[in-house]
Motif scaffolding. Structure first.
Motif: not given
Lengths: 113, 116
Positions: B51-69, B74-79
């Motif tokens: 929604f706003s704030g830190d552009p790197l967001v962490k989600g459930i199950k080890g997923f994260e995404a980075e918002f690059i305005k 808004f790519n999804l990543r998992k290591p």
């Protein structure tokens, strides 16, 4: 987490008949619900926004007289496909707006023969 | 009008491989961004949201995404993926309306298959 149910899960109807699909928020109230349609191997497409106690807002290209939406209470929205035709066969998914996010129902598979 | 583009329709990976699913959106204003997952035979579930704030967001199950305005991405990543990550992944966007509820515009989805 919040639970949204849909009924029926599957329905087969004859061309020219009408079908009603129910969407219920089971453990929370939702002033806003959404109806989506999902075509095979394609994404979900927003059909309309359903607001409790007022008329639904339809997306461009969606026939409001064909897809009747009623949001009579804070936990129930219905979608009626009127005079269904084979091209209306699809997967219909509803969602209910919680405090911060939409919660999705399991979908209803409609087949019109 | 908004649109969402997911670059990969089908991705096949081996367990423990790293994952990145691309998502680009088209909209000139302020947006809220989401990634949803749909496991076989199950409901859509929210993985994460921005929604706003830190552009790197962490989600459930080890997923994260980075918002690059600047890249409208808004790519999804998992290591390190697991076999249980096999599912359909959808990127979605809605325009910010100051607290009002708006419908989502979805990408076409990425079918991810993880091989044991």
């Amino acid at each position: 987490g919040a639970v949204v149910s849909q009924h029926p899960s599957r329905v087969i109807c004859k061309s020219g008949t009408s079908v009603k699909i129910e969407c219920r928020s089971l453990d929370f109230q939702a002033t806003t619900m959404f109806w989506y349609r999902q075509f095979p191997k394609k994404s979900l497409m927003l059909m309309a926004t359903s607001n409790e106690g007022s008329k639904a807002t339809y997306e461009q290209g969606v026939e409001k007289d064909k897809f009747l939406i009623n949001h009579a209470s804070l936990t129930l929205s219905t979608l009626t496909v009127t005079s269904a035709h084979p091209e209306d066969s699809s997967f219909y998914i509803c969602s209910a707006m919680g405090r911060y996010e939409q919660y999705f129902g399991p979908g209803t598979r409609l087949t019109v023969t | 009008a908004q649109s969402v583009s997911q670059h990969n329709h089908h991705v096949i990976l081996s367990e423990a491989a790293s994952l990145e699913l691309g998502c680009n959106y088209s909209y000139g204003g302020t947006v809220n961004l989401f990634w949803y997952v749909q496991y076989p035979g199950q409901h859509l579930q929210l993985l994460l949201k921005y929604f706003s704030g830190d552009p790197l967001v962490k989600g459930i199950k080890g997923f994260e995404a980075e918002f690059i305005k600047s890249k409208f991405s808004f790519n999804l990543r998992k290591p390190s993926v697991q076999w249980s990550d096999t599912a359909e992944y959808f990127c979605a966007v809605t325009s910010y309306s100051g607290g009002g509820a708006d419908g989502l515009t979805f990408g076409k989805g990425t079918h991810l298959i993880i091989q044991p």
